[in-house]
Write a protein that holds these residues in place. Structure first.
Motif, mmCIF file in Angstrom:
data_model
loop_
_atom_site.group_PDB
_atom_site.id
_atom_site.type_symbol
_atom_site.label_atom_id
_atom_site.label_comp_id
_atom_site.label_asym_id
_atom_site.label_seq_id
_atom_site.Cartn_x
_atom_site.Cartn_y
_atom_site.Cartn_z
ATOM 1 N N ARG A 159 40.182 40.994 27.576
ATOM 2 C CA ARG A 159 40.134 42.466 27.483
ATOM 3 C C ARG A 159 41.471 43.032 28.002
ATOM 4 N NH1 ARG A 159 41.212 47.367 29.296
ATOM 5 N NH2 ARG A 159 40.499 46.799 31.373
ATOM 6 N N ASP A 160 41.622 43.083 29.299
ATOM 7 C CA ASP A 160 42.814 43.742 29.836
ATOM 8 C C ASP A 160 44.084 42.934 29.560
ATOM 9 O OD1 ASP A 160 44.518 45.424 31.181
ATOM 10 O OD2 ASP A 160 43.276 45.585 32.961
ATOM 11 N N LYS A 206 40.759 50.509 41.035
ATOM 12 C CA LYS A 206 41.385 50.213 39.759
ATOM 13 C C LYS A 206 42.831 50.700 39.805
ATOM 14 C CE LYS A 206 40.786 51.701 34.948
ATOM 15 N NZ LYS A 206 41.281 50.513 34.254
ATOM 16 N N HIS A 259 41.308 45.551 41.223
ATOM 17 C CA HIS A 259 41.879 45.325 39.893
ATOM 18 C C HIS A 259 43.288 45.899 39.902
ATOM 19 C CE1 HIS A 259 41.927 45.320 35.407
ATOM 20 N NE2 HIS A 259 42.719 46.360 35.576
ATOM 21 N N HIS A 281 47.717 45.196 38.459
ATOM 22 C CA HIS A 281 48.618 44.655 37.428
ATOM 23 C C HIS A 281 49.920 44.198 38.083
ATOM 24 C CE1 HIS A 281 46.461 46.064 33.703
ATOM 25 N NE2 HIS A 281 45.813 46.716 34.645
ATOM 26 N N GLN A 285 47.231 41.124 34.534
ATOM 27 C CA GLN A 285 46.766 40.706 35.861
ATOM 28 C C GLN A 285 47.490 39.436 36.318
ATOM 29 O OE1 GLN A 285 43.925 42.167 33.804
ATOM 30 N NE2 GLN A 285 44.827 43.756 35.080
#
Ligand code: CO
Length: 457
Positions: A10-11, A172, A201, A203, A237
């Motif tokens: 997904r991400d 997030k 979560h 990045h 991620q």
């Protein structure tokens, strides 16, 4: 023991190559991921739904059902934008309710709900509906830095989230701007104030994410999100494998099945190679960009913006647009840069630079935002700008969805010629013309196949 949510399907591809992984690729990976022992696999929602219909000529609901078929042991998670569902406007409560119902029926276990503005009123219906249909509801708070986004601000919001009935809370950090020391303070504060599990979560865009994760883990975070290498790092991620290796021998060791992870690695490598070769994955997305900490741009927004600018033959304006983003954000009352605010702010910044005049042209979304139609801005909006753009128009203060009449039955009627299921109606409600084109093709193709079949009977 730390728990891990795997995000590559997904991400991961949403952040690195504009969400173009196909259902076949997603399913082949999930089949193996199911043996790893992840807390959950993030498989659906976010931009995956739109990308399936718009670019891949695939039914997102079929993808979910196929993934569910091959994942017998692991929870499936989706990302859900509160009252926006997966679209870009506010939907009435009955559409939100139906979407939660159908997502859970088709295989989703955990619905991660967030609102771009952290306006709790925009989360209420999704939480209620998720619980009603037996799903697990996680509320994610959009993390950003600004004069108003303090630790106290997040702690107060987290208490409201717990009161609302969420099963867990996620921080997030879509732009990857959370620094290790801030993560330590934030996680420590949240863990002392709330009882539900806490997830992080983030990045790797700014290059600090692994260190931030480690600080959060040591401060007691329960779950973190990682993505299988080489579909990791950069705007995505941190690497699943790297984190597992880093925690070996510690009390946080997630104790996952490394054989299954090694089985998945060649597949992930092939997928990454494919998208580098076809040009969808720009290797610039893997570079560490320390400026992100200044500009607050999330991975998905960055890769889309690079594409937008290169389509316009204006990649030389890249730095100017990055510098314009914080200014637009301040004008709009410091919204966190997450969908749909990231697109809104990003597009406005591109328009301001390419037109050589700020706010000469405004998108409809920015106008709606200034009318209060997305909810309450975290801080005050530049009133001079608001006046310039919407004049003396009325600005609403209530929960935006309170103004919407139930619409599902009406949508069902409107689409009765195209839709064959409630799932189809939802696809059409979210992405009307794109879904209509897709469904016409899908059902026509099916009819042709049936006809051909009968010819040979
Ligand atoms: Co993300």
């Amino acid at each position: 023991m730390l728990k891990i949510v795997e995000t590559s399907v997904r991400d991961g591809h949403q952040s690195l190559f504009a969400t173009r992984m196909t259902t076949q690729e997603v399913v082949s990976l999930c089949q193996i991921y199911d043996k790893v022992g992840f807390h959950a696999i993030e498989v659906w929602g976010g931009a995956t739904f739109d990308a399936c219909l718009r670019f891949l000529n695939e039914d997102p609901w079929d993808r979910l059902r196929l993934v569910r078929q091959v994942c017998k042991n692991t929870k499936l998670q989706m990302l859900f934008r509160g009252q926006n569902i997966l679209g870009y406007r506010h939907y009435s409560d009955d559409v939100v309710d139906m979407f939660c119902k159908k997502s859970i029926e088709n295989g989703i276990d955990i619905i991660r709900v967030f609102d771009a503005l952290n306006d709790i009123r925009n989360l209420r219906q999704a939480v209620e509906s998720t619980k009603k249909y037996g799903g697990e509801c996680q509320i994610a708070l959009s993390y950003t830095t600004s004069p108003v986004h303090t630790i106290d601000y997040y702690v107060e919001l987290a208490k409201d989230v717990e009161k609302l009935g969420a099963d867990s809370l996620c921080i997030k950090d879509m732009a990857g701007v959370l620094l290790p020391e801030d993560a330590k303070k934030l996680v420590t504060a949240l863990k002392s104030e709330i009882k539900i599990p806490l997830e992080l979560h983030s990045h790797c865009t700014a290059g600090v994410c692994e260190m931030t994760y480690m600080a959060a883990i040591e401060a007691g975070v329960d779950i973190v999100d990682t993505s299988m290498s080489p579909l990791s790092n950069g705007t995505a991620q941190p690497s699943t494998q790297a984190l597992i290796n880093a925690l070996k021998g510690s009390k946080y060791d997630p104790k996952l099945n490394m054989d299954a992870i090694h089985e998945a690695e060649p597949l992930v490598t092939d997928i990454v190679d494919k998208y580098v070769k076809n040009g969808l994955l720009n290797t610039k997305s893997f570079e560490i960009n320390p400026n992100i900490l200044k500009y607050q741009v999330p991975g998905g927004m960055l890769s889309n913006m690079i594409k937008q600018l290169s389509d316009q033959d204006a990649l030389d304006k890249y730095e100017d647009v990055l510098k314009e983003i914080p200014k637009v954000r301040k004008d709009l009352g410091y919204p966190p840069l997450v969908t749909p605010m990231s697109q809104m702010v990003g597009t406005q910044a591109v328009l301001n630079i390419l037109n050589n005049e700020r706010y000469k042209i405004c998108t409809k979304e920015v106008k709606d935002y200034l009318h209060g139609k997305y909810g309450k801005a975290p801080s005050s909006i530049n009133e001079e700008l608001r006046k310039k753009i919407i004049g003396d128009d009325e600005v609403i203060n209530c929960r935006p969805a309170d103004l919407l009449e139930p619409e599902f039955e009406k949508l069902k009627m409107d689409y009765k010629d195209i839709a064959r299921s409630d799932e189809d109606v939802l696809s059409l409600a979210l992405f009307e013309s794109v879904a209509a084109d897709f469904l016409k093709k899908k059902y026509n193709a099916e009819e042709v196949e049936t006809d051909e079949f009968e010819m040979f009977v």
